[in-house]
Motif scaffolding. Sequence first.
Motif, PDB file in Angstrom:
ATOM      1  N   ASP A 117       0.825  -1.204   0.000  1.00  0.00           N
ATOM      2  CA  ASP A 117       0.000   0.000   0.000  1.00  0.00           C
ATOM      3  C   ASP A 117       0.861   1.255   0.000  1.00  0.00           C
ATOM      4  O   ASP A 117       0.629   2.201  -0.775  1.00  0.00           O
ATOM      5  N   LYS A 120       2.598   1.694  -3.434  1.00  0.00           N
ATOM      6  CA  LYS A 120       1.735   2.214  -4.486  1.00  0.00           C
ATOM      7  C   LYS A 120       1.531   3.719  -4.346  1.00  0.00           C
ATOM      8  O   LYS A 120       1.516   4.448  -5.344  1.00  0.00           O
ATOM      9  N   LYS A 121       1.387   4.173  -3.121  1.00  0.00           N
ATOM     10  CA  LYS A 121       1.248   5.616  -2.893  1.00  0.00           C
ATOM     11  C   LYS A 121       2.509   6.349  -3.349  1.00  0.00           C
ATOM     12  O   LYS A 121       2.436   7.387  -4.026  1.00  0.00           O
ATOM     13  N   TYR A 134      -7.714   0.535  -3.903  1.00  0.00           N
ATOM     14  CA  TYR A 134      -7.828   1.196  -2.595  1.00  0.00           C
ATOM     15  C   TYR A 134      -6.689   0.718  -1.710  1.00  0.00           C
ATOM     16  O   TYR A 134      -6.477  -0.488  -1.548  1.00  0.00           O
ATOM     17  N   GLU A 135      -5.925   1.679  -1.145  1.00  0.00           N
ATOM     18  CA  GLU A 135      -4.823   1.341  -0.239  1.00  0.00           C
ATOM     19  C   GLU A 135      -4.971   2.078   1.080  1.00  0.00           C
ATOM     20  O   GLU A 135      -3.983   2.353   1.760  1.00  0.00           O
ATOM     21  N   GLN A 139      -9.494  -0.126   7.545  1.00  0.00           N
ATOM     22  CA  GLN A 139      -9.564  -1.540   7.190  1.00  0.00           C
ATOM     23  C   GLN A 139     -10.864  -2.192   7.654  1.00  0.00           C
ATOM     24  O   GLN A 139     -10.960  -3.419   7.688  1.00  0.00           O
ATOM     25  N   VAL A 160      -1.133  -6.475   2.221  1.00  0.00           N
ATOM     26  CA  VAL A 160      -0.185  -5.378   1.989  1.00  0.00           C
ATOM     27  C   VAL A 160       1.256  -5.846   2.187  1.00  0.00           C
ATOM     28  O   VAL A 160       2.183  -5.289   1.606  1.00  0.00           O
ATOM     29  N   LEU A 198      -5.122  -4.532   0.662  1.00  0.00           N
ATOM     30  CA  LEU A 198      -5.474  -3.477  -0.278  1.00  0.00           C
ATOM     31  C   LEU A 198      -6.347  -4.110  -1.355  1.00  0.00           C
ATOM     32  O   LEU A 198      -6.433  -5.341  -1.469  1.00  0.00           O
TER      33      LEU A 198
END
Length: 623
Positions: A117, A120-121, A134-135, A139, A160, A198
Motif C-alpha cells: 500500500d 503504491k502511494k 484502494y490502499e 480496514q 499489503v 489493499l
Amino acid sequence: MIQKLLIANRGEIACRIIRTAREMGIATVAVYSDADAKALHVRSADEAVHIGPSPAAESYLVGEKIIAAARQTGAEAIHPGYGFLSENAGFAQAVIDSDLIWVGPKPSSIEAMGLKDAAKKLMREAGVPVTPGYEGKDQSFERLKQEADAIGYPVLIKAVAGGGGKGMRKVDKAEDFAASLESCRREAKASFSNDEVLLEKWITSPRHIEVQVFGDSHGNVVHLFERDCSLQRRHQKVIEEAPAPGMDEATREEICAAAVRAAKAVDYEGAGTIEFIADASEGLRADRIFFMEMNTRLQVEHPVTEEITGVDLVEWQLRVAGGEAIPATQDELFIDGHSIEARLYAEDPTGGFLPSTGRLEHFDLGVEGRIETGVEEGDMISPFYDPMVAKLVVWGETRAEAIDQLADIAESVEIWPVKTNAAFIANCLRDEDFEEANLDTGFIESKLDVLVSSDEADAEIWQTAADFVALAETEEHDDLPIGLRLNAPGALDAVLTHKGETRSIPAARTHAESHATGFVDPERAVVFADGQSFVFERQARGSGAGAVGDGAILAPMPGKVIAVDVAEGDAVTAGQRLMVLEAMKMEHALTAPFDGTVTELSASEGGQVQVEAVLAVVEPVED
C-alpha cells in the motif's frame, strides 16, 4: 574491490554467485544447514560454515548466525541471493552495523517497497502508473466492501505485506466478498503477521511484465529492459522470457522509463525489479500497464536479462556494492536476440504438483543451453526447501528458435527416481498459443488438462524397456546405459511390471530408431522419454521380480511388505501380482514366475524383510 564474500543462501543461486565471484578473484564462504552439509554450494565455495539445523527458521533465516559466520571467516561482504533474508531490511541494517558490506539496496529502500500500500502511494507520487484500487488505512469491512463495490467486480484482495502468491484472493461477485476477505486476512496473518489488505481492479487478460533496474551510490539508475513472466501456476512463475513478446518500442520506452522513476524515488542501489501488470486484451499498451510491486533483490529469472544484454548482473552487484559506478550507461545497453528460462521443479504434475523428494540416483540435464543448478547426481532433494532443481536457460536469434531449443532440452531431461515437471515445461513451450504469444497469467490453469502428460507408459515405451533388458542380458552386463539407438537385441522375452501391470514382451529383432534413453540394473529398467521417466521392475528369467527358477520368491532388497494379494493354496498365473514390497520410497511388485500354486507364504502385510529372504514359493502346474 571486495576480497572475500559470504553467500547467505543455498542451492543454485549460491552456486551462481560463487561462479561469478571466482571469475572476479573474490574468495567465497558458504553457509549450510544440517541438510546441506554435502551440498554442491558447500563443495564449490572456498570455505563453508555450519549455521544450524535443517529447518530454514533455525539456520538460513537466523541473521545473527550468518553475520557471525562472516566475522569468523573474515568475509567483508554478504550477498543474500534471493529469498530467505534478501528483502529483510532489519538484516540488511544489521550487516551494515557490523561494518560489513551489504550486497543489496539500502535498508530504507527495502522498507519503502516492502508494504504494497505504501509502495503504491509512493509510485503514484513519482508518476508511475498504478492499478486502480484502494490502499487506505481504514480496514473496516464496511469501508473495504464499499471500495470494492465502487471499483467494480472482479476485484483482487491483496495482503499489503504479501508475496509469493500468498494473501491474494480474486472476488468475482459482491456476495463472495466477505468470505474472501476473511480467508485472505487469515492467510496474511499467518504468513506475514499482518492482516491488512489493499484492493485492486482485476485486470482482464493480465500479462506479468517486469523491468530490471540497477542503481549505484553515485546517483545513476539504468534499466536493462523487460521480461515477461506470465506463465504462472498459482502465482508462481514457471517460464520467463526476455524481451516480452509483442512489446513495441514506444511502449517499451515508456514502461522502462517509469521503472527508472520508481527506482529513483527510493534512492535505489543494486539490482531490483519493478513488476507491472498489463491489460493485454488489446495488446501491450503503455496506458494499460500498471505498477504492482518492487522486488528489492536479484530475481530468479535474472539469467534471461543477462542473455539478451550480455551483462553479468552479479558482477554488477559486487562492483556497485564495493563503491564502483554502474559499468555501463543507458545508451550502451541494447537487446540482442531472445532468451527463455524454465524452472525445473522436483514435483509430480500427475499427482497435483506435489513436491518429490529423495536422492538423485540418475541426474542428467544434457550439455545444451545454460543450466543453473545446485545439485549433482547423488545429491538429495530435501523436503526443507524450495523444490527447484535447476533453471534451464536458452538464447536464440529469434523467439521461435529459443522456444525450440528449450523444449528440446526439457524433453531430454533424465532424472530418477525424483519426479520433475520437465514434460510439463515442454508441453507449455510446444503449445500453439504459447508459440504465437497468446499469453496471460491464466494460461496454465486454463490448459492444465492438456499440459500435464500421462505417466502411463504406452506400447512404444513398454517395447523400449523390453529391448533394453534383452540387450543387457544378451551382453551379460547389468547397469547398462542405453544410447539413442538399439541394434537387433535378440529374441529374449522380458517380463516387466509397470504401475502394477505385468507384461511378457518379446524383444524386437529389428527396432525403429528410438528417441528414448535409459538404463538397466538388476532390479529394473528405466526409460526416459519426452521429459518423463518410466520405471519397469524386471522379472528375472521369466519369473517374478526377485524370483528364482524353482519358484521361490525372494526379496530383491531390504524393505517393508505393504500388500499381500494371495494366500497359501491359491492358484496363480504367470505375471500375477503376489505382493508389494516398499523399499527406498518405491514400490516393487513381486509376481508369479509361471502358472502354479502358492505352496508357502512367509510374508505378511506390514512386515520388514531382508534382502533375498524367501517370501513365498510357487509350484508350477504339472502337465
